[in-house]
Design an enzyme around this catalytic site. Structure first.
Site, short mmCIF file in Angstrom:
data_model
loop_
_atom_site.label_atom_id
_atom_site.label_comp_id
_atom_site.label_asym_id
_atom_site.label_seq_id
_atom_site.Cartn_x
_atom_site.Cartn_y
_atom_site.Cartn_z
N LYS A 188 0.88 -1.17 0.00
CA LYS A 188 0.00 0.00 0.00
C LYS A 188 0.91 1.22 0.00
O LYS A 188 1.47 1.59 1.03
CB LYS A 188 -0.89 -0.02 1.25
N CYS A 298 13.82 10.88 6.67
CA CYS A 298 13.74 10.47 8.07
C CYS A 298 15.06 10.77 8.79
O CYS A 298 15.07 10.97 9.99
CB CYS A 298 13.40 8.99 8.16
N GLU A 397 9.41 16.12 15.03
CA GLU A 397 9.89 15.99 13.65
C GLU A 397 9.11 16.96 12.76
O GLU A 397 7.89 16.88 12.67
CB GLU A 397 9.68 14.55 13.17
P1 NAD Z 1 2.50 8.58 7.59
O1 NAD Z 1 2.78 7.80 8.82
O2 NAD Z 1 1.46 9.65 7.65
O3 NAD Z 1 2.02 7.60 6.41
C1 NAD Z 1 2.83 6.53 5.99
C2 NAD Z 1 1.96 5.50 5.31
O4 NAD Z 1 1.06 4.97 6.27
C3 NAD Z 1 1.10 6.05 4.18
O5 NAD Z 1 1.05 5.08 3.15
C4 NAD Z 1 -0.27 6.19 4.83
O6 NAD Z 1 -1.35 6.11 3.92
C5 NAD Z 1 -0.27 5.01 5.76
N1 NAD Z 1 -1.18 5.12 6.91
C6 NAD Z 1 -1.59 6.24 7.55
N2 NAD Z 1 -2.41 5.93 8.58
C7 NAD Z 1 -2.51 4.57 8.58
C8 NAD Z 1 -3.20 3.65 9.41
N3 NAD Z 1 -3.93 4.04 10.44
N4 NAD Z 1 -3.07 2.33 9.16
C9 NAD Z 1 -2.31 1.89 8.13
N5 NAD Z 1 -1.63 2.73 7.30
C10 NAD Z 1 -1.72 4.05 7.53
O7 NAD Z 1 3.90 9.14 7.10
P2 NAD Z 1 4.22 10.06 5.85
O8 NAD Z 1 3.76 11.45 6.16
O9 NAD Z 1 3.73 9.39 4.62
O10 NAD Z 1 5.83 10.00 5.82
C11 NAD Z 1 6.63 10.78 6.63
C12 NAD Z 1 7.10 10.00 7.84
O11 NAD Z 1 7.80 8.82 7.42
C13 NAD Z 1 8.09 10.77 8.68
O12 NAD Z 1 7.79 10.60 10.04
C14 NAD Z 1 9.43 10.11 8.35
O13 NAD Z 1 10.40 10.25 9.35
C15 NAD Z 1 9.01 8.70 8.16
N6 NAD Z 1 10.03 7.96 7.39
C16 NAD Z 1 10.82 7.05 8.04
C17 NAD Z 1 11.84 6.38 7.35
C18 NAD Z 1 12.73 5.38 8.04
O14 NAD Z 1 13.36 4.58 7.35
N7 NAD Z 1 12.84 5.37 9.37
C19 NAD Z 1 12.03 6.64 6.00
C20 NAD Z 1 11.22 7.59 5.38
C21 NAD Z 1 10.21 8.23 6.08
#
Ligand code: NAD
Length: 504
Positions: A188, A298, A397
């Site tokens: 997804k 991240c 963040e």
């Molecule tokens: P997000 O958590 O809002 O969403 C990530 C994914 O989760 C999306 O596909 C979203 O549709 C899905 N999602 C949202 N709510 C959900 C739920 N309740 N159940 C299942 N899926 C759900 O994050 P974002 O805004 O897309 O990305 C930014 C974040 O990602 C930042 O916090 C960043 O630090 C993190 N990130 C971490 C890494 C790592 O390797 N540690 C790498 C890249 C990004």
């Protein structure tokens, strides 16, 4: 609704469907998500908002592919397929890189080579397929007359959920080891950047021998397709990259169902700068950490902790460097910083800059939407001073090009400040003293430490978070282990009948 682009171009929008069982399939629902370019707010594609029923079809396709074929495909044959996937990324790097840039505004000069980098992940895990060995363990039961060995087996169907900031690379960090280990996959992608995964799946079906159903893509929102995937009882492993808040919800669902879960979450990463460091190098590292990718990584080095003897010089030079950054069209080679990925992300980052001022910080540079750029998603590279480590803007963040610079006096104080956060993803240490570099690396609570460099990753080196930055590791042998389970087999070689009333 996703964060809809404000303009619709007169041109027809590209329309994508779900990708399930080796082909595009229509959704059971009729809602669609519009994808736009953050550079100029133009809409250019639509994808289905996947339903619970769609996720069910995808999971069933993955289950069938697992049982029919992929689980029992010889590891060396799986390696051949992984090499084919790598070749697809190399061959289509320009097209896939451009799709990434059009979805999230990251620079094409970063995204195209990122496709070639991703290819190396598949090649690395292809090589791991050939060494998937168990162990023979010299147990001493029955005087040693027992053969005990382990085998490593795939888990089954993996449900993977990814964010928008490096869509195909972050997918690859999961898909390459999962396939190498013999699992099948339902993905997804983020509602903001679903197109590249769908096109990638289409290319794999056309140009590789990956069996149908092994890799399926269901776009949709988190509350919807995302929760349908995490709640699905036939998913054997969950792998998530995204925010810590959503990671907590997924961990809770996984805990309830006792499904293994890997979580790659957020960061508030410090760069610790000692007075003896090479300051030219330091400046490059800080810029690379927070202004590259418009701070939307991240591992963004969003806190610079700088020794008081060089603090003023570092701040002055950072302001000069920030002012010199070339903003512009992310498709242009000369651009150094593009827009934020979508309008709500702009509002979030701008909101944090305003909050910083309310909390008493000074904006030494940036913080505004530049009038020179089109669209509604650009923000200037921003340097905050007069900040305290306990301010909200220093603890939370931001995920944008906003840097907080804080002075320190001693090594112990630097380590304490660096660790004074709920996160623990990465950190940079800048010093010419080898002894200090080791001491500080040892004292920092983070999964990755870079000394005199920043923002380096490799398929071979484990990556993941301490504390609220995650659970588990991606890359390297550790990354493969996340997608396997170990079986221990005992064979009695003795002729002895044992005492039925004791363990042994
Ligand atoms: P997000 O958590 O809002 O969403 C990530 C994914 O989760 C999306 O596909 C979203 O549709 C899905 N999602 C949202 N709510 C959900 C739920 N309740 N159940 C299942 N899926 C759900 O994050 P974002 O805004 O897309 O990305 C930014 C974040 O990602 C930042 O916090 C960043 O630090 C993190 N990130 C971490 C890494 C790592 O390797 N540690 C790498 C890249 C990004």
């Amino acid at each position: 609704m996703a964060d809809e682009p404000s303009k619709q171009s007169g041109a027809t929008l590209a329309e994508y469907d779900l990708f399930i069982d080796g082909a595009f399939q229509e959704s059971t629902g009729d809602e669609r998500i519009t994808v736009g370019s953050p550079y100029d707010d133009e809409a250019w594609a639509t994808v289905p908002n996947g339903t619970e029923a769609d996720v069910g079809v995808a999971v069933q396709a993955a289950r069938d592919a697992f049982e029919r074929e992929w689980r029992d495909t010889l590891p060396s044959d799986r390696a051949v397929v992984l090499h084919e996937i790598a070749d697809v990324l190399d061959k289509h790097d320009a097209e896939l890189g451009e799709l990434e840039t059009r979805q999230n505004g990251k620079l094409l000069r970063e995204m195209k080579p990122q496709m070639n980098a991703a290819a190396e992940w598949y090649r690395y895990y292809a090589s791991q397929c050939r060494t998937l060995e168990g162990r023979t363990i010299p147990v001493e039961n029955k005087g040693g007359d027992v053969l005990n060995y382990t085998t490593r087996e795939p888990l089954g169907v993996v449900g993977a959920i990814t964010p928008w900031n490096s869509p195909l690379l972050l997918l690859t960090w999961k898909l390459a080891p999962a396939l190498a280990a013999g699992n099948t996959f339902v993905h997804k992608p983020s509602e903001e950047t679903p197109v590249s995964a769908l096109r990638f799946a289409e290319l794999l079906a056309a140009e590789t021998s990956l069996p149908d159903g092994t890799f399926n893509v269901v776009p949709g929102y988190g509350e919807g397709a995302g929760t349908a995937l995490t709640d699905h009882e036939d998913v054997d492993k969950l792998s998530f990259t995204g925010s810590t808040a959503v990671g907590r919800q997924i961990a809770s669902t996984a805990g309830e169902r006792l499904t293994p879960v890997s979580l790659e979450l957020g960061g508030k990463n410090p760069n610790v700068v000692f007075a003896d460091a090479d300051l030219d190098n330091v400046l490059n590292g800080i810029v690379k950490g927070i202004f590259a990718a418009t701070g939307q990584t991240c591992v963004a080095g969003s806190r610079a902790l700088v020794h008081e003897d060089v603090y003023d010089e570092v701040v002055d030079r950072l302001v000069d460097r920030a002012a010199a950054i070339e903003l512009g069209d992310p498709l242009e080679e000369s651009t150094q910083m593009g827009p934020l990925a979508f309008r709500n992300q702009y509002k979030r980052v701008k909101g944090y800059v305003d909050l910083a001022v309310e909390e008493g910080a000074t904006v030494a540079y940036g913080g505004e939407q530049p009038s020179s750029q089109p669209g509604t998603c650009f923000i200037e590279p921003t340097v905050l001073i007069d900040v305290e480590n306990d301010m909200q803007v220093v603890q939370e963040e931001i995920f944008g090009p906003v840097l907080a610079v804080i002075p320190f006096a001693t090594e112990a104080e630097a380590i304490a400040l660096a660790n004074d956060t709920d996160y623990g993803l990465a950190a940079g240490v800048w010093t010419n003293s080898v002894a200090k570099a080791h001491r500080v690396a040892d004292g920092l609570e983070a999964g990755t430490i870079w000394v005199n460099e920043y923002r380096m990753v490799s398929y071979a080196s484990p990556f993941g978070g301490y504390k609220d930055s995650g659970i588990g590791r991606e890359q390297g042998e550790e990354g493969l282990e996340e997608y396997m389970q170990t079986k221990s087999v005992w064979i009695d070689l003795s002729e002895e009948v044992s005492d039925p009333f004791r363990l042994g």
